[in-house]
Write a protein that holds these residues in place. Structure first.
Motif, PDB file in Angstrom:
ATOM      1  N   LYS A 155      38.374   7.358  45.749  1.00 39.28           N
ATOM      2  CA  LYS A 155      38.975   6.195  46.410  1.00 39.28           C
ATOM      3  C   LYS A 155      38.102   4.957  46.211  1.00 39.28           C
ATOM      4  CE  LYS A 155      41.474   8.753  49.985  1.00 39.28           C
ATOM      5  NZ  LYS A 155      41.566   9.080  51.408  1.00 39.28           N
ATOM      6  N   GLU A 156      36.783   5.150  46.327  1.00 38.11           N
ATOM      7  CA  GLU A 156      35.839   4.040  46.139  1.00 38.11           C
ATOM      8  C   GLU A 156      35.926   3.495  44.715  1.00 38.11           C
ATOM      9  OE1 GLU A 156      32.488   1.621  47.428  1.00 38.11           O
ATOM     10  OE2 GLU A 156      33.601   3.085  48.606  1.00 38.11           O
ATOM     11  N   ILE A 157      35.989   4.369  43.736  1.00 35.49           N
ATOM     12  CA  ILE A 157      36.081   3.933  42.327  1.00 35.49           C
ATOM     13  C   ILE A 157      37.349   3.111  42.117  1.00 35.49           C
ATOM     14  CG2 ILE A 157      36.399   4.735  39.943  1.00 35.49           C
ATOM     15  CD1 ILE A 157      34.618   7.144  40.684  1.00 35.49           C
ATOM     16  N   LYS A 170      37.490  -0.820  41.111  1.00 31.94           N
ATOM     17  CA  LYS A 170      38.207  -1.236  39.896  1.00 31.94           C
ATOM     18  C   LYS A 170      39.232  -2.319  40.210  1.00 31.94           C
ATOM     19  CE  LYS A 170      38.977   0.320  36.224  1.00 31.94           C
ATOM     20  NZ  LYS A 170      38.789  -0.428  35.030  1.00 31.94           N
ATOM     21  N   LYS A 171      39.906  -2.225  41.362  1.00 32.05           N
ATOM     22  CA  LYS A 171      40.917  -3.219  41.724  1.00 32.05           C
ATOM     23  C   LYS A 171      40.278  -4.556  42.087  1.00 32.05           C
ATOM     24  CE  LYS A 171      44.534  -0.110  43.399  1.00 32.05           C
ATOM     25  NZ  LYS A 171      45.234   0.392  44.576  1.00 32.05           N
ATOM     26  N   GLN A 172      39.168  -4.497  42.841  1.00 31.31           N
ATOM     27  CA  GLN A 172      38.541  -5.720  43.345  1.00 31.31           C
ATOM     28  C   GLN A 172      37.761  -6.458  42.273  1.00 31.31           C
ATOM     29  OE1 GLN A 172      36.146  -4.506  46.641  1.00 31.31           O
ATOM     30  NE2 GLN A 172      37.881  -4.263  48.032  1.00 31.31           N
ATOM     31  N   LYS A 173      37.043  -5.741  41.461  1.00 31.93           N
ATOM     32  CA  LYS A 173      36.158  -6.400  40.506  1.00 31.93           C
ATOM     33  C   LYS A 173      36.622  -6.073  39.095  1.00 31.93           C
ATOM     34  CE  LYS A 173      32.351  -5.924  43.677  1.00 31.93           C
ATOM     35  NZ  LYS A 173      32.290  -7.060  44.426  1.00 31.93           N
ATOM     36  N   ASN A 174      36.427  -6.967  38.228  1.00 32.44           N
ATOM     37  CA  ASN A 174      36.790  -6.769  36.842  1.00 32.44           C
ATOM     38  C   ASN A 174      35.577  -6.179  36.110  1.00 32.44           C
ATOM     39  OD1 ASN A 174      38.210  -6.769  34.513  1.00 32.44           O
ATOM     40  ND2 ASN A 174      38.014  -8.974  34.128  1.00 32.44           N
ATOM     41  N   GLU A 224      32.971   2.865  33.728  1.00 32.96           N
ATOM     42  CA  GLU A 224      31.634   3.464  33.857  1.00 32.96           C
ATOM     43  C   GLU A 224      30.819   2.750  34.936  1.00 32.96           C
ATOM     44  OE1 GLU A 224      33.014   2.692  30.926  1.00 32.96           O
ATOM     45  OE2 GLU A 224      33.237   4.671  29.994  1.00 32.96           O
ATOM     46  N   LYS A 225      30.882   1.410  34.949  1.00 32.85           N
ATOM     47  CA  LYS A 225      30.137   0.639  35.949  1.00 32.85           C
ATOM     48  C   LYS A 225      30.708   0.864  37.347  1.00 32.85           C
ATOM     49  CE  LYS A 225      28.199  -2.924  33.038  1.00 32.85           C
ATOM     50  NZ  LYS A 225      26.794  -2.978  33.260  1.00 32.85           N
ATOM     51  N   ALA A 226      32.033   0.994  37.450  1.00 29.98           N
ATOM     52  CA  ALA A 226      32.662   1.267  38.746  1.00 29.98           C
ATOM     53  C   ALA A 226      32.219   2.625  39.273  1.00 29.98           C
ATOM     54  CB  ALA A 226      34.180   1.210  38.615  1.00 29.98           C
ATOM     55  N   VAL A 227      32.101   3.602  38.383  1.00 32.73           N
ATOM     56  CA  VAL A 227      31.636   4.933  38.783  1.00 32.73           C
ATOM     57  C   VAL A 227      30.200   4.840  39.284  1.00 32.73           C
ATOM     58  CG1 VAL A 227      30.983   7.219  37.891  1.00 32.73           C
ATOM     59  CG2 VAL A 227      33.214   6.251  37.315  1.00 32.73           C
ATOM     60  N   GLN A 228      29.351   4.136  38.544  1.00 29.01           N
ATOM     61  CA  GLN A 228      27.947   3.979  38.954  1.00 29.01           C
ATOM     62  C   GLN A 228      27.845   3.299  40.312  1.00 29.01           C
ATOM     63  OE1 GLN A 228      26.199   1.853  35.691  1.00 29.01           O
ATOM     64  NE2 GLN A 228      25.962   3.697  34.432  1.00 29.01           N
TER      65      GLN A 228
END
Length: 192
Positions: free
Chosen positions: A55-57, A61-65, A69-73
């Motif tokens: 859910k966090e990922i 992904k929706k909030q930030k462009n 891989e960076k969203a997972v980190q």
């Protein structure tokens, strides 16, 4: 982490994305050193805390462009109840004494139990195959002993038949010789 483990399809419904997306995210998370639970058949299994990672990922992904891989980190670093990534990067049961979290230890034990069950299941299959092979060999031995007995009986009958033929030939030869002598004797008597 809770005791209830969910399948990929269950997580995809809970999070609202396709099952293939959950598998992709799982691969990327494991690439960061995290290890998910697996079923006896090797299927990925998730607890409620791991569902919140997905859910966090998705939210990041929706909030930030940013790249996936960076969203997972970022999602992994934002999780307050996650163990330090350096500790997670070890195998789930390389050194259980160094694990600080009871949940991590129970997860490692569950993984070991799953592996042991898989090995035991495999051993059971091999044992059943071996027993079946033993039964087949015994049937072949029984069949071959019956065949051997049939061949021995046939050979005995053939030998008996050959002995009878030999005796019959002797009787015939003796009879012919006697008949020949009798004819010779009668022929000479005929001229007398």
């Amino acid at each position: 982490m809770s005791d209830i483990l969910l399948k990929v399809e269950d997580v995809s419904h809970a999070v609202g994305v396709a099952a293939s997306t959950i598998r992709k995210y799982s691969f990327l998370i494991e690439k960061q050193g995290y290890t998910f639970s697996r079923s006896n058949q090797g299927a990925l299994m998730y607890d409620k805390d791991e569902v919140s990672i997905f859910k966090e990922i998705i939210q990041i992904k929706k909030q930030k462009n940013m790249t996936l891989e960076k969203a997972v980190q970022r999602a992994l670093s934002n999780m307050s109840d996650m163990v330090d990534i350096a500790d997670i990067s070890r195998g789930p049961y390389d050194d259980m004494s160094g694990m600080s979290d009871v949940q991590d230890m129970s997860k490692a034990i569950a993984a070991m139990q799953a592996q042991m069950k898989a090995v035991l299941d495999q051993n059971e299959k091999v044992l059943l195959q071996n027993q079946e092979l033993i039964r087949k060999v015994e049937r072949l031995e029984d069949t071959s002993s019956l065949e051997k007995e049939k061949i021995e009986n046939r050979d005995k009958l053939l030998l008996d038949a050959m002995k009878e033929i030999k005796e019959t030939k002797k009787v015939i030869a003796t009879s012919l010789e006697e008949n020949r002598k009798a004819l010779q004797k009668k022929w000479w008597e005929f001229w007398r």
